[in-house]
Design a protein around this motif. Structure first.
Motif, PDB file in Angstrom:
ATOM      1  N   PRO A  64       0.837  -1.206   0.000  1.00  0.00           N
ATOM      2  CA  PRO A  64       0.000   0.000   0.000  1.00  0.00           C
ATOM      3  C   PRO A  64       0.873   1.257   0.000  1.00  0.00           C
ATOM      4  O   PRO A  64       2.025   1.211   0.456  1.00  0.00           O
ATOM      5  CB  PRO A  64      -0.784  -0.109   1.312  1.00  0.00           C
ATOM      6  CG  PRO A  64      -0.092  -1.118   2.150  1.00  0.00           C
ATOM      7  CD  PRO A  64       0.864  -1.883   1.300  1.00  0.00           C
ATOM      8  N   CYS A 109       4.719   9.516  -2.643  1.00  0.00           N
ATOM      9  CA  CYS A 109       4.280   8.617  -1.576  1.00  0.00           C
ATOM     10  C   CYS A 109       4.789   9.184  -0.264  1.00  0.00           C
ATOM     11  O   CYS A 109       5.936   9.589  -0.139  1.00  0.00           O
ATOM     12  CB  CYS A 109       4.838   7.221  -1.794  1.00  0.00           C
ATOM     13  SG  CYS A 109       4.357   6.118  -0.439  1.00  0.00           S
ATOM     14  N   MET A 150       5.184   7.534   2.416  1.00  0.00           N
ATOM     15  CA  MET A 150       6.092   6.610   3.086  1.00  0.00           C
ATOM     16  C   MET A 150       7.477   7.069   2.646  1.00  0.00           C
ATOM     17  O   MET A 150       7.838   6.968   1.470  1.00  0.00           O
ATOM     18  CB  MET A 150       5.783   5.177   2.677  1.00  0.00           C
ATOM     19  CG  MET A 150       4.525   4.686   3.385  1.00  0.00           C
ATOM     20  SD  MET A 150       3.326   4.075   2.250  1.00  0.00           S
ATOM     21  CE  MET A 150       2.093   3.423   3.369  1.00  0.00           C
ATOM     22  N   HIS A 157       9.946   5.223   0.535  1.00  0.00           N
ATOM     23  CA  HIS A 157       9.464   4.979  -0.830  1.00  0.00           C
ATOM     24  C   HIS A 157       9.700   6.212  -1.689  1.00  0.00           C
ATOM     25  O   HIS A 157      10.134   6.117  -2.833  1.00  0.00           O
ATOM     26  CB  HIS A 157       7.971   4.659  -0.818  1.00  0.00           C
ATOM     27  CG  HIS A 157       7.624   3.335  -0.199  1.00  0.00           C
ATOM     28  ND1 HIS A 157       6.323   2.931  -0.008  1.00  0.00           N
ATOM     29  CD2 HIS A 157       8.405   2.339   0.270  1.00  0.00           C
ATOM     30  CE1 HIS A 157       6.313   1.729   0.549  1.00  0.00           C
ATOM     31  NE2 HIS A 157       7.568   1.351   0.739  1.00  0.00           N
ATOM     32  N   MET A 205       9.545   7.078  -5.528  1.00  0.00           N
ATOM     33  CA  MET A 205       8.128   7.413  -5.705  1.00  0.00           C
ATOM     34  C   MET A 205       7.847   8.894  -5.566  1.00  0.00           C
ATOM     35  O   MET A 205       7.199   9.339  -4.619  1.00  0.00           O
ATOM     36  CB  MET A 205       7.271   6.651  -4.694  1.00  0.00           C
ATOM     37  CG  MET A 205       7.284   5.157  -4.904  1.00  0.00           C
ATOM     38  SD  MET A 205       5.909   4.392  -4.029  1.00  0.00           S
ATOM     39  CE  MET A 205       4.966   3.707  -5.377  1.00  0.00           C
TER      40      MET A 205
HETATM   41 CU    CU Z   1       4.815   4.082  -0.811  1.00  0.00          CU
END
Ligand code: CU
Ligand code: C2O
Length: 463
Positions: free
Chosen positions: A391, A446, A448, A451, A456
């Motif tokens: 996710p 993203c 995160m 990431h 990303m």
């Molecule tokens: Cu991510």
């Protein structure tokens, strides 16, 4: 340090003009990043060396009013460059704090004055946007509250910033910030939870029965998705990511991706204790306890009205709106063979040696060209396809968007709430729409943070 009360008075004093109009003046508020120590673990353990704003974890709660704007001086007392990003604020592009895109990083010992608009009321937050995967994991974040012109009646306004830290036995933060193992999987997760910088063993706040509380929950973790629930109170979700819901939702399970917020209005109904719980691998863990001491009033207040809507541009017909695809690729167990990095097509092994493991539309890391260029006030529709095994919480800067829930229709018959960060499960496809009314270069990434660091991220240009 200026107390919250003093600060509120300053905010009122500048009422006739938005604060950013006085940009010649020295901002009254200082936000200093520097090294500090915090008692994250129980008291029998040593304090943790952290990086903090104004010496505390979380940083000072910044408060302003809708429409007043914010003015402050950021002073970098760290040994490395940094910037501050105002997550969720629809502000001027050059104040967005993204190093390398909207500003140069502030060098050690340097400063930068941020003056920006706060058009929307709600729960926002600020954090480092330079090497964020390490700077945020070391503690550089805080809440930014924009008060409604007429706030709902509450007895207690409780900001709760929830974090998970990866701590070692000696109390220090584990310095494996760039672990490719973490980055290629779910991201950096922690082993110790805090609420407002206090370990969950000591996260306690006493309340009264029939008290009405506004909780402002923020997931400030590096990568962990939080599944939360309240016990011993009843209430409503009134806003996501700062933006009011048209109709308050009955309180149930709350899922927060990194960067996401939720505002809850609730009445304490238990006689002994209310609790905030989080689902963990070992079952439901109490994050914070609210012992009930005394009575606020005889009966609970009436259900709340929805908060007044913020001045966001309405989403109209999507008939002539082109769809831009954002193909999310890579990570462990994805089968991605190669991606373009800094203009060159690289195989997986080479990408890994560059610290890259994720890609958007075949490009790892920041592309030279934007994902899309929108003319001001045009409607943008992005179809995000999560073709990875994990996710991701996708965050757009400078705008809020809504998810088209019925994507077969040209005119959305069903549309999600306004958000600035959207959680996409593995394999999920989500269409987001927004009116590109804020000119500039806006990051889309993203949240995160590993990431993001490992590929990303992209950007959207509004001309
Ligand atoms: Cu991510
Ligand atoms: Cu909360 Cu790009 O950031």
């Amino acid at each position: 340090m200026i107390s919250r009360r003093h600060f509120l008075q300053l905010g009122v004093a500048t009422l006739p003009l938005p604060a950013f109009a006085d940009s010649q003046d020295l901002p009254a508020v200082t936000l200093g990043a520097g090294e500090a120590r915090a008692q994250l673990l129980p008291e029998k353990y040593a304090q943790t060396p952290v990086w903090a704003y104004n010496g505390s974890i979380p940083g000072t709660v910044l408060r302003t009013r809708q429409g007043h704007g914010m003015s402050l001086r950021f002073k970098n007392g760290l040994a490395e460059p940094s910037t501050v990003h105002w997550h969720g604020i629809r502000l001027e592009n050059d104040m967005d704090g993204v190093s390398g895109l909207t500003q140069e990083p502030v060098e050690p010992g340097g400063h930068f004055d941020y003056h920006f608009s706060t058009p929307d009321a709600g729960t926002y937050w600020y954090h480092s946007h330079h090497r964020s995967w390490e700077q945020m994991a070391r503690g550089l974040y805080g809440a930014l509250i924009v008060e409604e012109r007429e706030p709902p009646v509450v007895d207690l306004d409780q900001v709760l910033l929830i974090d998970d830290w990866r701590l070692q036995a000696n109390s220090e933060i584990s310095d494996d910030f760039e672990s490719m193992m973490d980055r290629s999987h779910g991201g950096r997760s922690g082993n110790w939870l805090t609420v407002n910088g206090v370990g969950i063993d000591r996260a306690i706040k006493s309340v009264k029965r029939n008290q009405r509380v506004r909780f402002r929950l923020v997931n400030v973790a590096n990568a962990s998705i939080m599944s939360l629930a309240f016990e011993g109170l009843q209430g409503w979700i009134i806003a996501f990511d700062g933006q009011p819901l048209d109709t308050p939702e009955k309180l149930g399970e709350i899922i927060l991706a990194p960067g996401q917020r939720v505002d809850v209005l609730a009445d304490i109904v238990n006689e002994n204790e209310a609790r905030l719980l989080m689902a963990t691998q070992k079952g439901l863990a109490p994050l914070m306890r609210f012992p009930v001491e005394g009575l606020q009033r005889e009966t609970i207040l009436d259900p709340p009205q929805p908060l007044p809507a913020n001045p966001l541009a309405t989403i109209g017909s999507l008939r002539d709106v082109q769809i831009t695809e954002l193909h999310m690729q890579g990570g462990a167990m994805s089968g991605m063979q190669s991606a373009v990095f800094q203009g060159r097509e690289l195989g997986m092994r080479e990408l890994m040696s560059e610290g890259m493991v994720w890609a958007f539309n075949g490009v790892a890391g920041m592309a030279e060209t934007p994902l899309l260029t929108a003319t001001r006030n045009s409607t943008v529709r992005i179809r995000m396809k999560n073709d990875t095994s994990f996710p991701h919480g996708m965050h757009l800067h400078g705008h809020h968007f809504r998810q088209v829930l019925d994507s077969t229709e040209q005119i959305p018959t069903s549309i999600g709430p306004w958000r600035d960060t959207l959680l996409l499960d593995r394999g999920e496809i989500a269409d987001i729409v927004f009116v590109a009314d804020n000119p500039g270069k806006w990051l889309l990434h993203c949240h995160m943070l590993g990431h993001q660091a490992a590929g990303m991220k992209t950007w959207v240009q509004v001309t």
